[in-house]
Write a protein that holds these residues in place. Structure first.
Motif, PDB file in Angstrom:
ATOM      1  N   GLU A 117       7.057  10.518  -1.273  1.00 41.82           N
ATOM      2  CA  GLU A 117       7.698   9.912  -0.118  1.00 41.82           C
ATOM      3  C   GLU A 117       6.841  10.023   1.137  1.00 41.82           C
ATOM      4  O   GLU A 117       6.742   9.089   1.931  1.00 41.82           O
ATOM      5  N   ARG A 118       6.210  11.175   1.322  1.00 40.50           N
ATOM      6  CA  ARG A 118       5.333  11.332   2.495  1.00 40.50           C
ATOM      7  C   ARG A 118       4.099  10.459   2.354  1.00 40.50           C
ATOM      8  O   ARG A 118       3.621   9.885   3.335  1.00 40.50           O
ATOM      9  N   ALA A 119       3.558  10.342   1.145  1.00 42.97           N
ATOM     10  CA  ALA A 119       2.396   9.481   0.927  1.00 42.97           C
ATOM     11  C   ALA A 119       2.724   8.035   1.276  1.00 42.97           C
ATOM     12  O   ALA A 119       1.949   7.347   1.950  1.00 42.97           O
ATOM     13  N   ALA A 120       3.902   7.583   0.832  1.00 39.44           N
ATOM     14  CA  ALA A 120       4.315   6.215   1.126  1.00 39.44           C
ATOM     15  C   ALA A 120       4.497   6.010   2.626  1.00 39.44           C
ATOM     16  O   ALA A 120       4.046   5.000   3.184  1.00 39.44           O
ATOM     17  N   ALA A 121       5.128   6.960   3.282  1.00 40.64           N
ATOM     18  CA  ALA A 121       5.383   6.831   4.723  1.00 40.64           C
ATOM     19  C   ALA A 121       4.083   6.827   5.519  1.00 40.64           C
ATOM     20  O   ALA A 121       3.919   6.056   6.474  1.00 40.64           O
ATOM     21  N   CYS A 122       3.144   7.685   5.132  1.00 40.69           N
ATOM     22  CA  CYS A 122       1.863   7.758   5.858  1.00 40.69           C
ATOM     23  C   CYS A 122       1.054   6.481   5.694  1.00 40.69           C
ATOM     24  O   CYS A 122       0.477   5.970   6.662  1.00 40.69           O
ATOM     25  N   ASP A 150      -3.694  13.718   1.873  1.00 39.86           N
ATOM     26  CA  ASP A 150      -3.115  15.052   1.704  1.00 39.86           C
ATOM     27  C   ASP A 150      -1.777  14.967   0.965  1.00 39.86           C
ATOM     28  O   ASP A 150      -1.497  15.780   0.077  1.00 39.86           O
ATOM     29  N   ALA A 151      -0.969  13.968   1.331  1.00 33.80           N
ATOM     30  CA  ALA A 151       0.330  13.805   0.670  1.00 33.80           C
ATOM     31  C   ALA A 151       0.160  13.429  -0.799  1.00 33.80           C
ATOM     32  O   ALA A 151       0.903  13.906  -1.671  1.00 33.80           O
ATOM     33  N   LEU A 186     -10.428  11.514  -4.514  1.00 28.91           N
ATOM     34  CA  LEU A 186      -9.780  11.165  -3.246  1.00 28.91           C
ATOM     35  C   LEU A 186     -10.352  11.985  -2.086  1.00 28.91           C
ATOM     36  O   LEU A 186     -10.588  11.463  -0.991  1.00 28.91           O
ATOM     37  N   LYS A 187     -10.590  13.260  -2.338  1.00 23.79           N
ATOM     38  CA  LYS A 187     -11.170  14.113  -1.290  1.00 23.79           C
ATOM     39  C   LYS A 187     -12.577  13.648  -0.931  1.00 23.79           C
ATOM     40  O   LYS A 187     -12.969  13.644   0.252  1.00 23.79           O
ATOM     41  N   ASN A 188     -13.331  13.238  -1.929  1.00 25.10           N
ATOM     42  CA  ASN A 188     -14.680  12.728  -1.670  1.00 25.10           C
ATOM     43  C   ASN A 188     -14.633  11.419  -0.885  1.00 25.10           C
ATOM     44  O   ASN A 188     -15.466  11.182   0.003  1.00 25.10           O
ATOM     45  N   ARG A 189     -13.656  10.588  -1.193  1.00 19.31           N
ATOM     46  CA  ARG A 189     -13.521   9.318  -0.470  1.00 19.31           C
ATOM     47  C   ARG A 189     -13.126   9.570   0.981  1.00 19.31           C
ATOM     48  O   ARG A 189     -13.591   8.873   1.891  1.00 19.31           O
ATOM     49  N   VAL A 247       0.827  -1.214   0.000  1.00 20.85           N
ATOM     50  CA  VAL A 247       0.000   0.000   0.000  1.00 20.85           C
ATOM     51  C   VAL A 247       0.854   1.254   0.000  1.00 20.85           C
ATOM     52  O   VAL A 247       0.472   2.282  -0.580  1.00 20.85           O
ATOM     53  N   SER A 248       2.024   1.200   0.641  1.00 21.63           N
ATOM     54  CA  SER A 248       2.901   2.367   0.613  1.00 21.63           C
ATOM     55  C   SER A 248       3.426   2.614  -0.805  1.00 21.63           C
ATOM     56  O   SER A 248       3.522   3.768  -1.250  1.00 21.63           O
ATOM     57  N   THR A 249       3.711   1.536  -1.521  1.00 23.72           N
ATOM     58  CA  THR A 249       4.138   1.671  -2.919  1.00 23.72           C
ATOM     59  C   THR A 249       3.002   2.241  -3.763  1.00 23.72           C
ATOM     60  O   THR A 249       3.222   3.125  -4.618  1.00 23.72           O
ATOM     61  N   ALA A 250       1.796   1.748  -3.533  1.00 22.49           N
ATOM     62  CA  ALA A 250       0.646   2.254  -4.289  1.00 22.49           C
ATOM     63  C   ALA A 250       0.443   3.745  -4.055  1.00 22.49           C
ATOM     64  O   ALA A 250       0.206   4.514  -5.003  1.00 22.49           O
ATOM     65  N   SER A 251       0.537   4.186  -2.813  1.00 23.75           N
ATOM     66  CA  SER A 251       0.345   5.608  -2.523  1.00 23.75           C
ATOM     67  C   SER A 251       1.470   6.458  -3.117  1.00 23.75           C
ATOM     68  O   SER A 251       1.235   7.577  -3.580  1.00 23.75           O
ATOM     69  N   ARG A 252       2.686   5.945  -3.085  1.00 26.75           N
ATOM     70  CA  ARG A 252       3.802   6.683  -3.679  1.00 26.75           C
ATOM     71  C   ARG A 252       3.573   6.877  -5.181  1.00 26.75           C
ATOM     72  O   ARG A 252       3.737   7.992  -5.715  1.00 26.75           O
ATOM     73  N   LEU A 253       3.172   5.803  -5.870  1.00 22.32           N
ATOM     74  CA  LEU A 253       2.921   5.899  -7.308  1.00 22.32           C
ATOM     75  C   LEU A 253       1.713   6.783  -7.603  1.00 22.32           C
ATOM     76  O   LEU A 253       1.716   7.559  -8.576  1.00 22.32           O
ATOM     77  N   ALA A 254       0.679   6.692  -6.761  1.00 21.21           N
ATOM     78  CA  ALA A 254      -0.501   7.534  -6.958  1.00 21.21           C
ATOM     79  C   ALA A 254      -0.155   9.005  -6.814  1.00 21.21           C
ATOM     80  O   ALA A 254      -0.659   9.847  -7.566  1.00 21.21           O
ATOM     81  N   ALA A 255       0.705   9.330  -5.855  1.00 20.89           N
ATOM     82  CA  ALA A 255       1.112  10.723  -5.655  1.00 20.89           C
ATOM     83  C   ALA A 255       1.871  11.258  -6.860  1.00 20.89           C
ATOM     84  O   ALA A 255       1.824  12.456  -7.161  1.00 20.89           O
ATOM     85  N   GLU A 256       2.560  10.397  -7.566  1.00 19.39           N
ATOM     86  CA  GLU A 256       3.310  10.816  -8.745  1.00 19.39           C
ATOM     87  C   GLU A 256       2.403  11.038  -9.953  1.00 19.39           C
ATOM     88  O   GLU A 256       2.756  11.802 -10.858  1.00 19.39           O
TER      89      GLU A 256
END
Length: 223
Positions: free
Chosen positions: A196-201, A188-189, A114-117, A95-104
Motif C-alpha cells: 500500500e505504501r509502495a502504491a501511494a508513493c 524503500d516500500a 532495485l537498490k542499484n537502480r 505505476v502505482s499498481t505496478a509498485s503494489r504488485l512488485a512489493a508483494e
C-alpha cells in the motif's frame, strides 16, 4: 541513415523505427510543438520512401505526438493541459499498481537490483538526460516485477506517448531532487514488502511530475 542503422532492431518495422526516433526528438523539443513535419524532408533524412514516412507519422498520431490534417500535412501536437491531466491520471494508476504488485512479489535478488537502480538515479542527478533514462528503466523494471504482461505493455506504450512531458517535468535540478526523494520512498516500500505504501508513493511521484509539467506550461503560456 546512419542513426537509423545504429538503432536498428530486427523486431521493429522500418516505420516504427522512424517513429521512435522522431518521438525521441519531439521529447527533446526538436521539432517544437506546432512545427510542420514534411514527408519529403524526412524521407531524404532517413533514406526511405515517403510511404514509409507517412506510416511513421500515422504511428505518432496514434501516440498523440503528431496531428495530421487533410491538405495541410503533419505537425507536432501542441502541449495540452487536458492531455496532461488525462495521461497522468492513467499513468499514476498504472505505476502505482505496478509498485503494489512488485512489493508483494520481489525476491532478495530483485531487491538488490532495485537498490542499484536507485543508486544510478542518485549518481545521475546532475544529468537530466541520464536521469530520465534511468527513471524510465526503473519504471520498466518495476512493471516487470509486477509479473503482469498486460500492465507492463500498457506502461511501455504510454511511456512513448509521454516522453516530452517527462522531460519537462524533470528539466531542473530541483525537480530531479524531489523526484529522487520520492523514488527513495517508493523503492524503500517495495523492498520492505509494503504494497500500500509502495502504491501511494509511486502515485505521488506521478502526480508530482504532472504538476511540474503544468507549472511549466503555465509559465510558457500564462493565462
Amino acid at each position: 541513415m546512419s542513426q537509423l542503422q545504429q538503432n536498428r532492431n530486427l523486431l521493429k518495422t522500418l516505420p516504427l523505427q522512424i517513429a521512435d526516433l522522431l518521438a525521441e526528438q519531439i521529447a527533446e523539443g526538436r521539432p517544437m510543438p506546432g512545427d510542420r513535419l514534411r514527408e519529403t524532408e524526412l524521407a531524404s533524412t532517413y533514406g526511405v520512401s515517403r510511404a514509409t514516412v507517412r506510416e511513421a507519422l500515422r504511428l505518432l498520431e496514434l501516440r498523440g505526438l503528431v496531428t495530421i490534417r487533410p491538405q495541410r500535412g503533419a505537425c507536432v501536437t501542441q502541449l495540452s493541459t487536458k492531455e496532461i491531466f488525462d495521461l497522468y491520471a492513467v499513468r499514476a494508476a498504472m505505476v502505482s499498481t505496478a509498485s503494489r504488485l512488485a512489493a508483494e512479489r520481489c525476491t532478495p535478488e530483485e531487491v538488490e537490483v532495485l537498490k542499484n537502480r536507485l543508486q544510478l538515479l542518485a549518481d545521475n542527478i546532475d544529468d537530466a538526460t541520464a536521469y530520465i533514462r534511468h527513471s524510465r528503466e526503473t519504471v520498466e523494471y518495476i512493471s516487470a516485477l509486477a509479473d503482469n504482461p498486460i500492465l507492463a505493455g500498457y506502461v511501455s506504450d504510454m511511456a512513448k506517448q509521454m516522453g516530452r512531458y517527462v522531460r519537462i517535468s524533470l528539466a531542473t535540478p530541483e525537480r530531479r531532487q524531489r523526484s529522487l526523494r520520492t523514488w527513495e520512498e517508493t523503492i524503500d516500500a517495495i523492498v520492505r514488502h509494503d504494497p500500500e505504501r509502495a502504491a501511494a508513493c509511486h502515485y505521488r511521484l506521478a502526480v508530482q511530475n504532472r504538476d511540474a509539467v503544468l507549472e511549466e506550461l503555465s509559465r510558457i503560456n500564462p493565462a
